[in-house]
Design a protein around this motif. Structure first.
Motif, PDB file in Angstrom:
ATOM      1  N   PRO A   1       0.840  -1.207   0.000  1.00  0.00           N
ATOM      2  CA  PRO A   1       0.000   0.000   0.000  1.00  0.00           C
ATOM      3  C   PRO A   1       0.869   1.249   0.000  1.00  0.00           C
ATOM      4  CG  PRO A   1      -0.008  -1.050   2.157  1.00  0.00           C
ATOM      5  CD  PRO A   1       0.706  -1.987   1.240  1.00  0.00           C
ATOM      6  N   SER A   2       0.330   2.318  -0.580  1.00  0.00           N
ATOM      7  CA  SER A   2       1.087   3.570  -0.683  1.00  0.00           C
ATOM      8  C   SER A   2       0.259   4.724  -0.140  1.00  0.00           C
ATOM      9  CB  SER A   2       1.462   3.842  -2.146  1.00  0.00           C
ATOM     10  OG  SER A   2       2.026   5.128  -2.282  1.00  0.00           O
ATOM     11  N   ALA A   3       0.955   5.651   0.507  1.00  0.00           N
ATOM     12  CA  ALA A   3       0.275   6.855   1.005  1.00  0.00           C
ATOM     13  C   ALA A   3       0.033   7.842  -0.139  1.00  0.00           C
ATOM     14  CB  ALA A   3       1.118   7.516   2.095  1.00  0.00           C
ATOM     15  N   ASP A   4       0.682   7.625  -1.270  1.00  0.00           N
ATOM     16  CA  ASP A   4       0.539   8.508  -2.433  1.00  0.00           C
ATOM     17  C   ASP A   4      -0.786   8.209  -3.131  1.00  0.00           C
ATOM     18  OD1 ASP A   4       0.698   9.946  -4.748  1.00  0.00           O
ATOM     19  OD2 ASP A   4       2.654   9.182  -5.382  1.00  0.00           O
ATOM     20  N   LYS A   5      -1.698   9.162  -3.098  1.00  0.00           N
ATOM     21  CA  LYS A   5      -3.034   8.963  -3.685  1.00  0.00           C
ATOM     22  C   LYS A   5      -3.234   9.793  -4.951  1.00  0.00           C
ATOM     23  CE  LYS A   5      -4.038   6.230  -0.316  1.00  0.00           C
ATOM     24  NZ  LYS A   5      -3.978   4.773  -0.555  1.00  0.00           N
TER      25      LYS A   5
ATOM     26  N   SER B   1      -0.082   7.774  -9.316  1.00  0.00           N
ATOM     27  CA  SER B   1       0.194   6.628  -8.451  1.00  0.00           C
ATOM     28  C   SER B   1      -0.863   5.544  -8.631  1.00  0.00           C
ATOM     29  CB  SER B   1       0.251   7.075  -6.991  1.00  0.00           C
ATOM     30  OG  SER B   1       0.473   5.962  -6.146  1.00  0.00           O
ATOM     31  N   GLN B   2      -2.121   5.949  -8.729  1.00  0.00           N
ATOM     32  CA  GLN B   2      -3.195   4.976  -8.915  1.00  0.00           C
ATOM     33  C   GLN B   2      -3.131   4.334 -10.298  1.00  0.00           C
ATOM     34  OE1 GLN B   2      -7.145   6.220  -7.016  1.00  0.00           O
ATOM     35  NE2 GLN B   2      -6.050   8.168  -7.028  1.00  0.00           N
TER      36      GLN B   2
ATOM     37  N   PRO C   1      -4.276  14.749  -6.018  1.00  0.00           N
ATOM     38  CA  PRO C   1      -4.846  13.695  -5.161  1.00  0.00           C
ATOM     39  C   PRO C   1      -6.378  13.722  -5.134  1.00  0.00           C
ATOM     40  CG  PRO C   1      -4.180  15.554  -3.813  1.00  0.00           C
ATOM     41  CD  PRO C   1      -3.903  15.947  -5.254  1.00  0.00           C
TER      42      PRO C   1
ATOM     43  N   ASP D   1       8.386   1.960  -6.104  1.00  0.00           N
ATOM     44  CA  ASP D   1       7.590   3.172  -5.940  1.00  0.00           C
ATOM     45  C   ASP D   1       7.099   3.698  -7.293  1.00  0.00           C
ATOM     46  OD1 ASP D   1       6.853   5.644  -4.233  1.00  0.00           O
ATOM     47  OD2 ASP D   1       8.081   6.496  -5.837  1.00  0.00           O
TER      48      ASP D   1
END
Length: 318
Positions: free
Chosen positions: A185-189, A193-194, A248, A304
């Motif tokens: 999981p990534s904090a980058d929304k 990123s998606q 985001p 990443d």
């Protein structure tokens, strides 16, 4: 000069084919024997008075808090019994699908050697299209009522969902579930990123399901894949000009990533576009990254999104 270039291209082609055949030969040597349990058959062919035996055998399908009346009603409900009859018509002989699972997990074990060979359990669930096939480490659970064919009389769903209710979508759905479990999981929304998150699981299908078409991997029709290919450059310019890549804004997920009848550019072309085009673009970025970098599939899933994009050298086809 033209003859020389042709010879170089031809050599590269045969080298690529030879490399692919080496991989496939190695894959074929991996011993895999998938075991299948037909829970759907056990459940609907059990007499009501023997429900307790089934609950002991498959406790994970009977969460605490539900009264036995819930299961007894389903066992005896005429509609669910008809669903079971239709599933049996289609999958009375599950051997061809089991062989597909064997081939899939030979590929999985080639790229992820420590992966356990799972047991496949077939079920008739609750027509939940978000949980058609679930990979859960030592188990793969397949809801067969959602693979009866897109034109089946039971399906009261929009076409963009129904088009994937085909037997051919079982393996792509399993790979999606497998890949999602292996992507941290990534904090980058951000939208980018998606897009790359979706691109990773689609690239996993490139390697784990090499005989499937892009349309089958994506869950598109051939016409929808063609639309994306013809409009790749336009879509990319749109994302850049609207400065969406690093936004985001959660609405962008709904517009370009989530399942939908079409993508939302808020232009005339919307009605011609398929949904989830952001995932398709992400797939092309990941493909470009893998072409230009010496990275394994497990490493890719953990890399990443920003690094993938920066090293991808992605340029949309014009």
């Amino acid at each position: 000069m033209k003859i020389y270039r042709f010879a170089v291209v031809l050599c590269l082609f045969f080298l690529s084919c030879d490399q692919k055949s080496k991989v496939e030969k190695a894959v074929e040597e991996i011993p895999v024997d998938i075991k299948v349990e037909r829970f759907d058959k056990v459940f609907f062919e059990t007499k009501p008075e023997d429900l307790a035996k089934v609950k002991r055998q498959y406790p994970f399908f009977f969460p605490p808090g539900n009264d036995d009346a819930v299961w007894l009603n389903k066992m005896q409900d005429p509609i669910w019994k008809e669903v079971y009859t239709e599933v049996q018509k289609k999958y009375g002989n599950f051997e061809p699908v089991r062989e597909q699972f064997n081939a899939l997990f030979q590929h999985v074990k080639y790229y992820f050697p420590k992966t356990k060979t799972p047991k496949v359990i077939t079920v008739i669930s609750e027509m939940d299209y978000n949980a058609k096939a679930i990979y859960a480490d030592s188990l793969v659970i397949v809801a067969l009522e959602l693979y009866l064919g897109k034109d089946h009389k039971f399906y009261q769903f929009p076409n963009y969902l129904k088009q994937n209710f085909e037997e051919k979508q079982i393996m792509p759905d399993v790979v999606s579930s497998f890949a999602y479990r292996n992507i941290p999981p990534s904090a980058d929304k951000t939208l980018l990123s998606q897009m790359i998150f979706e691109g990773k699981q689609l690239y996993a299908k490139d390697l784990l399901l090499p005989d499937y078409t892009d349309a089958e991997k994506m869950g598109y029709t051939p016409e929808q894949i063609k639309w994306c290919e013809e409009n790749e450059n336009y879509m990319w310019r749109y994302f850049l000009e609207k400065e969406m890549l690093y936004s985001p804004d959660p609405k962008l997920n709904t517009r370009f990533i989530a399942p939908a009848p079409f993508s939302k550019f808020y232009l005339e072309l919307d009605n011609e576009s398929p949904g989830r085009v952001g995932g398709w673009i992400g797939w092309q970025i990941v493909r470009s990254y893998m072409k230009n970098n010496n990275v394994t599939l497990p490493e890719l899933l953990k890399t990443d999104a920003k690094e993938i994009f920066e090293k991808s050298k992605y340029k949309p086809k014009k």
